[in-house]
Scaffold this motif. Structure first.
Motif, PDB file in Angstrom:
ATOM      1  N   ASP A 119      -3.100 100.169  31.903  1.00 58.28           N
ATOM      2  CA  ASP A 119      -3.236 100.407  30.412  1.00 58.28           C
ATOM      3  C   ASP A 119      -3.310  99.547  29.448  1.00 58.28           C
ATOM      4  O   ASP A 119      -3.377  97.991  30.176  1.00 58.28           O
ATOM      5  CB  ASP A 119      -1.707 101.199  29.840  1.00 58.28           C
ATOM      6  N   GLY A 120      -4.167  99.535  28.404  1.00 61.43           N
ATOM      7  CA  GLY A 120      -3.974  98.208  27.375  1.00 61.43           C
ATOM      8  C   GLY A 120      -5.583  97.751  27.305  1.00 61.43           C
ATOM      9  O   GLY A 120      -6.430  98.264  27.900  1.00 61.43           O
ATOM     10  N   ALA A 121      -5.953  96.687  27.456  1.00 64.04           N
ATOM     11  CA  ALA A 121      -7.082  96.280  27.466  1.00 64.04           C
ATOM     12  C   ALA A 121      -7.032  94.612  27.954  1.00 64.04           C
ATOM     13  O   ALA A 121      -5.824  93.550  26.781  1.00 64.04           O
ATOM     14  CB  ALA A 121      -7.814  96.273  26.246  1.00 64.04           C
ATOM     15  N   ILE A 122      -7.931  93.670  28.211  1.00 64.12           N
ATOM     16  CA  ILE A 122      -8.245  92.492  28.363  1.00 64.12           C
ATOM     17  C   ILE A 122      -9.871  92.238  27.672  1.00 64.12           C
ATOM     18  O   ILE A 122     -10.262  92.388  28.460  1.00 64.12           O
ATOM     19  CB  ILE A 122      -7.743  91.537  29.561  1.00 64.12           C
ATOM     20  N   ARG A 123      -9.590  90.847  27.102  1.00 64.83           N
ATOM     21  CA  ARG A 123     -10.836  90.685  26.241  1.00 64.83           C
ATOM     22  C   ARG A 123     -10.798  89.271  26.138  1.00 64.83           C
ATOM     23  O   ARG A 123      -9.592  88.557  25.802  1.00 64.83           O
ATOM     24  CB  ARG A 123     -10.843  91.235  24.431  1.00 64.83           C
ATOM     25  N   ILE A 124     -12.064  89.001  26.334  1.00 59.73           N
ATOM     26  CA  ILE A 124     -12.245  87.368  25.954  1.00 59.73           C
ATOM     27  C   ILE A 124     -13.303  87.167  25.682  1.00 59.73           C
ATOM     28  O   ILE A 124     -14.664  87.724  24.939  1.00 59.73           O
ATOM     29  CB  ILE A 124     -13.348  87.319  28.215  1.00 59.73           C
ATOM     30  N   ASP A 125     -13.476  86.984  24.054  1.00 56.60           N
ATOM     31  CA  ASP A 125     -14.312  86.339  22.949  1.00 56.60           C
ATOM     32  C   ASP A 125     -14.670  87.768  22.373  1.00 56.60           C
ATOM     33  O   ASP A 125     -15.565  88.142  21.719  1.00 56.60           O
ATOM     34  CB  ASP A 125     -15.114  85.643  23.515  1.00 56.60           C
ATOM     35  N   GLY A 126     -13.024  88.458  22.029  1.00 52.98           N
ATOM     36  CA  GLY A 126     -13.753  90.355  21.783  1.00 52.98           C
ATOM     37  C   GLY A 126     -14.398  91.004  23.004  1.00 52.98           C
ATOM     38  O   GLY A 126     -13.863  92.486  22.334  1.00 52.98           O
TER      39      GLY A 126
END
Length: 587
Positions: free
Chosen positions: A399-406
């Motif tokens: 679940d959720g999200a991992i973002r790099i530079d959005g």
């Protein structure tokens, strides 16, 4: 096993040539008994010596052609099967490289090694036999029957009794042996697993004096495989004597009834001898088929295991992928397209390992910014390394999200994502080669100056230059000729030479003494001023100076802040600090 034959497509014309050559060989062998019958009937009986020389010379010519054709077909079949094995191994290895850690956990490293080596070798061997026997055996059997009937149809009734008995014998023996072949491959996996653990864990075995225990484990696995192999070979061993028994009784029947036919004048002696040879050819063709029955079940079990690997789709799917022959310019363009940021954001991330009841981490949210050091600390099993493994997508989040530079990491190709990351794993792993080769593993086109600079920053230059061959010094398999701290520093240098936007250190300073640890962290500051640095550590001294410290407990964040803030607000952090530092140091 038929599914694997798609890898024969590049060799289809060579296979056709092999089939044609084997067909020609079979025809030559079927023609020889007829020539022999002519020599006896028209040459020996009539005393026609020139005719004997003439037909004998013709027989030698046919034999020579058959020999040349047999050698050529064997050579081509070997080339095809070897190329097939090479292609399947290459395809399997490339496919396994795309697996996430979840697939590795599911199949197991030992089993993957067995499937890529032993299983493919089994299929390769059977393929060569099939190419040789697939045409030869049916041709010899059917052709031999036709030629035998043409010599004497009444005497051919012997086959009506012999062939069903032979076929039934092969079926009964093969049906008993086939299940054991499937079991054998699994037991080879087990033996490989025990052997691999024994060899890689030799230091632990010696330190705890567990030789007897490991010897017993290996002996049990070895004995288990041996017993199964003996049992299946005992079953298959019945096949050959039973074949010969039926063959010899058939020969007796042919000679007995054939002799009666000759004495009555219904058959010539030469035809009887040719008939007997055709009977031998028919029986031996069935023997060749029985040999296929011995090897085919094991190869079939191996093929199922290979296909299981090739058909397994990685749970981590990427939208696009840079090709294997991506040039350095294209890689640089990909990096530019991603920007020069490095902001890592966890947004309410949860993850559980396959089959686990409880999540390893849950509700994780934080930001790691460029130019800052974000440290993660917590007790054993709190989920620190799990969090780190989610950034380069070794596993995918639940679940959720991992973002790099959005940008969500799942919207990036794995190659683009991992180009941004310099990871130093918890367990330092080095490869065979030189010291410089291992540092260049992070950047293949790194100059000598870049390699040296990375080693200096990682505090590795001192011990490297002390080696007799310096940066050209060889590294043994697994880096066994270096200490733990030396291996960790080379792993750090490997990440530094890459000059990524995001540095991830997964407890990478644990084998270093406090002095080297402090010098290394001081050197890293000047190297990572524009990069995002994420450090997982057990030592409080390693994380005290971090801009942001994340405290984990049972997979959840129980505190975020710098050292001073957490000393005031987090009980868990205070407990960790008090367990490592004296009151004077804390003050």
């Amino acid at each position: 096993m038929l599914k694997l034959f798609r890898f024969l497509k590049p060799y289809r014309w060579a296979v056709v040539v092999v089939m044609a050559l084997i067909l020609l060989q079979s025809l030559s062998e079927l023609y020889l008994p007829t020539l022999m019958a002519d020599i006896i009937n028209d040459g020996v009986v009539k005393g026609d010596i020139p005719y004997i020389w003439k037909i004998g010379g013709f027989m030698l010519g046919v034999t020579a052609i058959g020999t040349v054709v047999s050698i050529a077909s064997s050579f081509l079949a070997s080339r095809i099967s070897s190329g097939f094995g090479r292609d399947v191994r290459s395809k399997t290895f490339r496919h396994v490289e795309n697996f996430s850690l979840q697939e590795f956990d599911k199949i197991g490293t030992a089993s993957l090694i067995t499937r890529t080596t032993n299983d493919i070798t089994q299929v390769q061997g059977v393929l060569m036999m099939m190419m040789r026997l697939m045409i030869s055996a049916p041709m010899m059997c059917i052709g031999g029957l036709i030629m035998a009937v043409s010599k004497d149809a009444h005497l051919s009734l012997v086959f009506v009794g012999a062939l069903p008995i032979l076929a039934l014998t092969i079926y009964l023996i093969a049906s008993k042996g086939i299940p054991y072949f499937k079991v054998m491959q699994k037991k080879i996996d087990k033996l490989n697993l025990v052997l691999r653990e024994g060899l890689t864990g030799m230091r632990v075995i010696r330190s705890f004096n567990r030789f007897d225990h490991e010897t017993k484990r290996f002996k049990e696995a070895n004995q288990d495989l041996t017993q199964t192999a003996i049992k299946v070979n005992q079953i298959m061993a019945f096949m050959w004597p039973m074949m010969m028994l039926i063959l010899n009784f058939s020969s007796i029947a042919i000679i007995w009834f054939g002799g009666l036919r000759v004495s009555e004048g219904n058959m010539q002696v030469g035809d009887l001898m040719a008939f007997l040879q055709y009977a031998m050819q028919i029986m031996f063709s069935l023997l060749m088929v029985s040999m296929m029955f011995v090897m085919l079940p094991r190869a079939s079990a191996s093929a199922v295991r290979i296909n299981e690997v090739l058909n397994m789709q990685p749970v981590i799917v990427e939208k696009e992928k840079l090709s294997d022959d991506t040039s350095e310019e294209e890689v640089d363009e990909a990096v530019e397209r991603l920007g020069t940021g490095g902001v890592v954001e966890f947004d309410n991330v949860s993850f559980r390992y396959p089959g686990a009841e409880n999540p390893a981490i849950s509700g994780i949210s934080f930001q790691a910014l460029p130019g800052e050091v974000t440290a993660i600390i917590g007790g054993t099993g709190s989920g620190k390394s799990t969090m780190i493994s989610l950034i380069p997508r070794f596993y995918d989040i639940e679940d959720g999200a991992i973002r790099i530079d959005g940008t969500d990491v799942r919207d990036l190709t794995l190659e683009e994502l991992r180009l941004k990351i310099g990871l130093v794993p918890q367990k330092a792993l080095l490869f065979t080669g030189s010291v410089s080769d291992n540092i260049r593993y992070g950047k293949t086109d790194a100059t000598d100056e870049e390699v040296t600079h990375a080693a200096v920053t990682a505090q590795a230059s001192e011990f490297i230059e002390a080696l007799p061959e310096g940066y050209a010094a060889p590294i043994a398999q697994g880096g066994t000729n270096l200490s733990g701290g030396q291996k960790q520093r080379l792993s750090i240098a490997r990440a530094l030479v890459r000059k990524p936007q995001i540095y991830v250190f997964d407890d990478s300073f644990s084998a270093l003494d406090f002095k080297t640890d402090a010098k290394l962290r001081a050197a890293l500051k000047s190297e990572t001023t524009e990069a995002t640095v994420i450090i997982v550590a057990q030592r409080v001294s390693t994380v005290m100076d971090a801009n942001r410290i994340i405290v984990l407990d049972e997979g959840k964040i129980v505190g975020i802040g710098n050292h001073r803030e957490l000393m005031e607000s987090s009980d868990v952090y205070r407990e960790i600090v008090s367990s490592q530092l004296s009151e004077e140091e804390i003050a």
